[in-house]
Each structure stands twice: as C-alpha cells, then as structure tokens.
Design a protein around this motif. Structure first.
Motif, PDB file in Angstrom:
ATOM      1  N   MET A   1      12.656   4.164  16.466  1.00 59.32           N
ATOM      2  CA  MET A   1      11.631   3.353  16.627  1.00 59.32           C
ATOM      3  C   MET A   1      11.457   2.315  15.241  1.00 59.32           C
ATOM      4  SD  MET A   1       7.491   3.143  17.743  1.00 59.32           S
ATOM      5  CE  MET A   1       7.919   4.306  19.119  1.00 59.32           C
ATOM      6  N   ARG A   2      11.393   1.036  15.324  1.00 56.60           N
ATOM      7  CA  ARG A   2      11.616   0.340  14.211  1.00 56.60           C
ATOM      8  C   ARG A   2      10.254  -0.557  14.027  1.00 56.60           C
ATOM      9  NH1 ARG A   2      16.266  -3.257  16.207  1.00 56.60           N
ATOM     10  NH2 ARG A   2      14.536  -3.398  17.889  1.00 56.60           N
ATOM     11  N   ILE A   3       9.683  -0.089  12.743  1.00 51.88           N
ATOM     12  CA  ILE A   3       8.356  -0.903  12.492  1.00 51.88           C
ATOM     13  C   ILE A   3       8.626  -1.563  11.087  1.00 51.88           C
ATOM     14  CG2 ILE A   3       6.006  -0.402  11.761  1.00 51.88           C
ATOM     15  CD1 ILE A   3       6.679   0.544  14.580  1.00 51.88           C
ATOM     16  N   ALA A   4       8.301  -2.654  11.349  1.00 52.08           N
ATOM     17  CA  ALA A   4       8.244  -3.750  10.030  1.00 52.08           C
ATOM     18  C   ALA A   4       6.877  -3.919   9.377  1.00 52.08           C
ATOM     19  CB  ALA A   4       8.754  -5.149  10.329  1.00 52.08           C
ATOM     20  N   ILE A   5       6.898  -3.609   8.170  1.00 54.65           N
ATOM     21  CA  ILE A   5       5.478  -3.629   7.403  1.00 54.65           C
ATOM     22  C   ILE A   5       5.388  -4.865   6.070  1.00 54.65           C
ATOM     23  CG2 ILE A   5       4.183  -2.308   5.862  1.00 54.65           C
ATOM     24  CD1 ILE A   5       4.997  -0.047   7.546  1.00 54.65           C
ATOM     25  N   ASP A   6       4.249  -5.349   6.396  1.00 57.41           N
ATOM     26  CA  ASP A   6       4.039  -6.479   5.261  1.00 57.41           C
ATOM     27  C   ASP A   6       3.397  -5.487   4.207  1.00 57.41           C
ATOM     28  OD1 ASP A   6       2.855  -8.183   3.467  1.00 57.41           O
ATOM     29  OD2 ASP A   6       1.165  -8.866   4.755  1.00 57.41           O
ATOM     30  N   ALA A   7       4.190  -5.069   3.063  1.00 55.50           N
ATOM     31  CA  ALA A   7       3.681  -4.081   2.004  1.00 55.50           C
ATOM     32  C   ALA A   7       2.550  -4.519   1.188  1.00 55.50           C
ATOM     33  CB  ALA A   7       4.796  -3.491   1.403  1.00 55.50           C
ATOM     34  N   MET A   8       2.367  -5.980   0.873  1.00 51.26           N
ATOM     35  CA  MET A   8       1.567  -6.625   0.015  1.00 51.26           C
ATOM     36  C   MET A   8       0.231  -7.128   0.400  1.00 51.26           C
ATOM     37  SD  MET A   8       3.797  -6.205  -2.331  1.00 51.26           S
ATOM     38  CE  MET A   8       2.831  -7.048  -3.615  1.00 51.26           C
ATOM     39  N   GLY A   9      -0.133  -6.756   1.774  1.00 54.43           N
ATOM     40  CA  GLY A   9      -1.256  -7.550   2.474  1.00 54.43           C
ATOM     41  C   GLY A   9      -2.554  -6.931   1.714  1.00 54.43           C
ATOM     42  N   GLY A  10      -2.816  -5.891   1.819  1.00 55.84           N
ATOM     43  CA  GLY A  10      -3.918  -4.951   1.457  1.00 55.84           C
ATOM     44  C   GLY A  10      -4.601  -5.167   0.098  1.00 55.84           C
ATOM     45  N   ASP A  11      -5.876  -4.839   0.058  1.00 54.38           N
ATOM     46  CA  ASP A  11      -6.691  -4.861  -1.543  1.00 54.38           C
ATOM     47  C   ASP A  11      -6.027  -3.778  -2.196  1.00 54.38           C
ATOM     48  OD1 ASP A  11      -8.376  -6.595   0.017  1.00 54.38           O
ATOM     49  OD2 ASP A  11      -9.788  -5.209   0.507  1.00 54.38           O
ATOM     50  N   LEU A  12      -5.285  -2.747  -1.859  1.00 55.60           N
ATOM     51  CA  LEU A  12      -5.139  -1.649  -2.893  1.00 55.60           C
ATOM     52  C   LEU A  12      -3.612  -2.068  -3.138  1.00 55.60           C
ATOM     53  CD1 LEU A  12      -6.693   1.236  -1.277  1.00 55.60           C
ATOM     54  CD2 LEU A  12      -7.178  -0.117  -3.017  1.00 55.60           C
ATOM     55  N   GLY A  13      -2.983  -3.119  -2.667  1.00 61.08           N
ATOM     56  CA  GLY A  13      -1.564  -3.530  -2.904  1.00 61.08           C
ATOM     57  C   GLY A  13      -0.369  -2.464  -2.326  1.00 61.08           C
ATOM     58  N   PRO A  14       0.867  -2.535  -2.771  1.00 62.91           N
ATOM     59  CA  PRO A  14       1.964  -1.781  -2.104  1.00 62.91           C
ATOM     60  C   PRO A  14       1.659  -0.286  -1.881  1.00 62.91           C
ATOM     61  CG  PRO A  14       2.701  -2.885  -4.093  1.00 62.91           C
ATOM     62  CD  PRO A  14       1.149  -3.454  -3.840  1.00 62.91           C
ATOM     63  N   ARG A  15       0.829   0.227  -3.034  1.00 62.65           N
ATOM     64  CA  ARG A  15       0.971   1.735  -3.135  1.00 62.65           C
ATOM     65  C   ARG A  15       0.229   2.419  -1.906  1.00 62.65           C
ATOM     66  NH1 ARG A  15      -1.178   4.223  -8.591  1.00 62.65           N
ATOM     67  NH2 ARG A  15       0.864   3.186  -8.921  1.00 62.65           N
ATOM     68  N   ALA A  16      -0.707   1.671  -1.281  1.00 61.15           N
ATOM     69  CA  ALA A  16      -1.286   2.312  -0.058  1.00 61.15           C
ATOM     70  C   ALA A  16      -0.117   1.973   1.061  1.00 61.15           C
ATOM     71  CB  ALA A  16      -2.595   1.435   0.307  1.00 61.15           C
ATOM     72  N   SER A  17       0.291   0.949   1.225  1.00 62.25           N
ATOM     73  CA  SER A  17       1.146   0.811   2.363  1.00 62.25           C
ATOM     74  C   SER A  17       2.597   1.543   2.320  1.00 62.25           C
ATOM     75  CB  SER A  17       1.601  -0.722   2.573  1.00 62.25           C
ATOM     76  OG  SER A  17       2.053  -1.236   1.131  1.00 62.25           O
ATOM     77  N   VAL A  18       3.242   1.703   1.027  1.00 59.66           N
ATOM     78  CA  VAL A  18       4.201   2.415   0.833  1.00 59.66           C
ATOM     79  C   VAL A  18       4.008   4.038   1.169  1.00 59.66           C
ATOM     80  CG1 VAL A  18       6.092   3.297  -0.749  1.00 59.66           C
ATOM     81  CG2 VAL A  18       5.127   1.045  -0.575  1.00 59.66           C
ATOM     82  N   SER A  19       3.125   4.436   0.545  1.00 59.55           N
ATOM     83  CA  SER A  19       2.483   5.916   0.744  1.00 59.55           C
ATOM     84  C   SER A  19       2.123   5.876   2.405  1.00 59.55           C
ATOM     85  CB  SER A  19       1.180   6.075  -0.248  1.00 59.55           C
ATOM     86  OG  SER A  19       1.811   6.111  -1.265  1.00 59.55           O
ATOM     87  N   GLY A  20       1.492   5.051   2.855  1.00 64.60           N
ATOM     88  CA  GLY A  20       1.210   5.258   4.327  1.00 64.60           C
ATOM     89  C   GLY A  20       2.348   5.314   5.332  1.00 64.60           C
TER      90      GLY A  20
END
Length: 372
Positions: A1-20
């Motif tokens: 399954m392929r998921i595309a992620i905007d890694a820059m949108g959150g208040d915590l920056g890319p650290r939260a999105s990459v780790s998540g």
C-alpha cells in the motif's frame, strides 16, 4: 500500500512526520511511504531515527519539494504560489495514481483548496467535509462532521454530510444501519437554526437513511448516534472542547492520586485501570480526520501531533484504502443525492406554502384576492 506524506506541515516539523511514518511501517510492513519536503532536511531526520525505527528506512523514500505551506497562509495564496510545496507535491503524487492515500498535518484551508483542485470531488458533492471518529462511553465511536471545512452550511450541505458520514460508518465499522443525527441545541422539533430545521425535514424524507432526529452535545459521547452532523464552526468547537476536556480529566485524575501518600498507594493498585482510561481518553488515538467527498483519500493530521499521533493518522489512511472508501462513496452518492436533492426541494416548497398560508396567500393569488 502506497502512502504519500506531506512531511513539512505540522507544528513539530519533519521530525514528527518522519518518525511517525517509520513507526507506522513497523506496525504495518505492507506500507510503502513517500515523504515530500526539502530533501536535505528529510535525509537528516531519517539519519536520526533510533535503531528500532531505522529498520523501516527501506520502506521510506524521499521526494524533494523545497517549498512549505505556512500555517498562516491563505488558501488563495497556496493555490497561486504553492506549486513547489510539499503539500502540493504530495497531492500531485496522489492525483497521478502513484499513491493510494495522502496525509498532511498542514494548513487545513490550504489542504482543502489544493485537494479539491488536484483531485476533484465525487458524487456531485460541491464541497468536501472533514470528519473524524470520537470515542463514546460504549467503547464504540461516533463520526462527527463537518469539523471546519464549511464554517456555515445550508440544509443541502448538511444532508450531503449525513449521506457521506452514514456511508463511512457502514463501510468502516460494518454497521448495517448507522444512526444519523443532527447536532442541535435541543431535541424538540422547533429548536435550532433554519438550516438545521430544513435539513431535518429533508432527512426525514430519506427512508434509506436511519435518521434519528436531533441530538444534543452530551448525546455524542453517550453513544446516541453513530454519525452526528453539524456545520464546521460548531463541529470544530465541539472537537477542540472535547480534546481539552479529555486532557484535563487525565491530568486531574493523575494529580488526585499523587496528592497524598495514601492516594498514591491506591494509585499503584489502580495503575492498570488508570492506564486503560488514559489510553481511551487520549485524543492522539483518534488523530486523523478524513476529507470526505474528494475523489481520493486525504487525511488531515492534527497540526500539533507528535510522532505517535502522526502514526495514527497514517493508520487511518491505510484503513480507508483497504475499504476503498472514495469508490464506495462515489457509487452511493450518485444514487442517493438525487433523492436528497428532491427532499430538500420538497421541503423548500413546503416552507413556501407555510409562509404563504401564514400571510393569507395561496400559489397563483395574492393576499387581497384571498380575502375577497
């Protein structure tokens, strides 16, 4: 399954999105995730993943997108000047069919505007709605919509929300006839704004929908309905208030057990039960709101979500992919919206007749002729 992620949108920056994203892959190894953002920053975050999560790196790929949609940026600005942003690049990947779903914690208005342009809508829905699941006391969940995409909504839009929420509850939760209700200031038929009154009349004319009438705010958490419909202003206020209340309750309970040595002893004995309560009330578990009505799956993560919260948003996207939600919505809405439009039109005619009757008029005449 392929998921595309905007890694820059959150208040915590890319650290939260990459780790998540890495955490989501560890929980579901069938995921292949494409991260959109400035390549150098994402590569740096990938290199910082702790050893347990680093094993997921083979399922993560980076797509360079140098621009970022700011949280305070107007949707019109994002539409005109946001072509190089991580959000637009993520949605372009989804629109080209290179991903099955997209996730972003970015600017909600910009995400809605860019998503509509990139993907379009299904079933003749003019504007998508934002929906999320919230816990009820029966260990179930209730879908609440809209949560902010449509600050004001007239009766036809509220009926659209009801149809989409009802379909989501059936397909994601396996409910044969989900209970649908309109959020109102009381359950009496005479209460509420005109738009809610008209939506109530229209929904009562749709036998295919298990419409149960009005529900008050406390009925949401009591499990009185499986789908609760309101405009975006009200829905967003209810959601944020409930999240704040849940956090306050957890802190109060914890503080109570830490206040005295005797209560700390009781707290040790009650720790397993308190842990379950904290998990059930934790808003993070329910992070990830669907942009319902788009011709594709887009999940809006809370802007302040940490890595764990972002993980749940990705899991929500994967769940909708497995159920093929947009395709099911498209097929059903095409059929049901014609009946819904007729119901709204009939209600407008009835309302006009009532107004004319109150003024002493009938169609084709005037007040003077009726008196004569």
């Amino acid at each position: 399954m392929r998921i595309a992620i905007d890694a820059m949108g959150g208040d915590l920056g890319p650290r939260a999105s990459v780790s998540g994203a890495a955490s989501a892959v560890m929980a579901d190894p069938g995921l292949e995730i494409r991260l959109f953002g400035p390549a150098a920053r994402l590569e740096d975050e990938m290199s910082r993943l702790p050893r347990p999560l680093a094993a997921a790196s083979s399922h993560l790929s980076i797509e360079n997108a140098p621009g970022v949609v700011r949280q305070d940026q107007r949707p019109a600005q994002a539409l005109r000047h946001g072509g190089d942003t991580s959000m637009a690049a993520m949605l372009g990947c989804l629109a080209r069919g290179e991903a099955d779903a997209g996730v972003s914690a970015g600017n909600t208005g910009a995400l809605m505007a860019l998503s509509r342009r990139a993907l379009g809508t299904v079933g003749g829905v003019p504007r998508p709605a934002i929906s999320t699941a919230i816990p009820t006391h029966r260990e179930g969940r209730c879908y609440l919509l809209d949560l902010g995409a449509n600050v004001e909504a007239e009766a036809p839009r509220l009926v659209d929300f009801a149809l989409m929420g009802e379909a989501m509850a059936r397909h994601l939760d396996g409910l044969s006839r989900p209970r649908v209700a309109l959020l109102n200031v009381g359950v009496e038929g005479t209460k509420g704004p005109a738009s809610v009154q008209r939506a109530d009349e229209a929904l009562r004319r749709l036998p295919a929908v298990n419409y149960t009438g009005f529900v008050e705010g406390d009925g949401i958490f009591a499990g009185e309905a499986d789908v609760v419909v309101c405009d975006g202003f009200v829905g967003n206020a209810v959601l944020k208030a409930s999240e704040g209340l849940a956090k306050m309750l957890v802190r109060r309970v914890q503080a109570t057990f830490e206040a005295h040595w005797t209560s700390r002893l009781v707290g040790l004995l009650a720790r397993p039960a308190l842990g379950r309560l904290r998990r059930e009330l934790d808003p993070v578990r329910y992070n990830g709101a669907s942009l319902l009505g788009l011709d594709g799956i887009v999940i809006k993560s809370h802007g302040g979500a940490d890595a764990r919260g972002f993980h749940f948003a990705i899991a929500r996207a994967a769940e909708e992919v497995r159920h093929g939600l947009p395709g099911r919505l498209a097929a059903e809405l095409e059929q049901r919206r014609s009946a819904a439009d007729s119901a709204v039109a009939d209600d407008r005619l009835d309302s006009g007749s009532r107004i004319r009757a109150a003024a002493g008029m009938e169609p084709g005449g005037d007040a003077t002729s009726q008196q004569e």
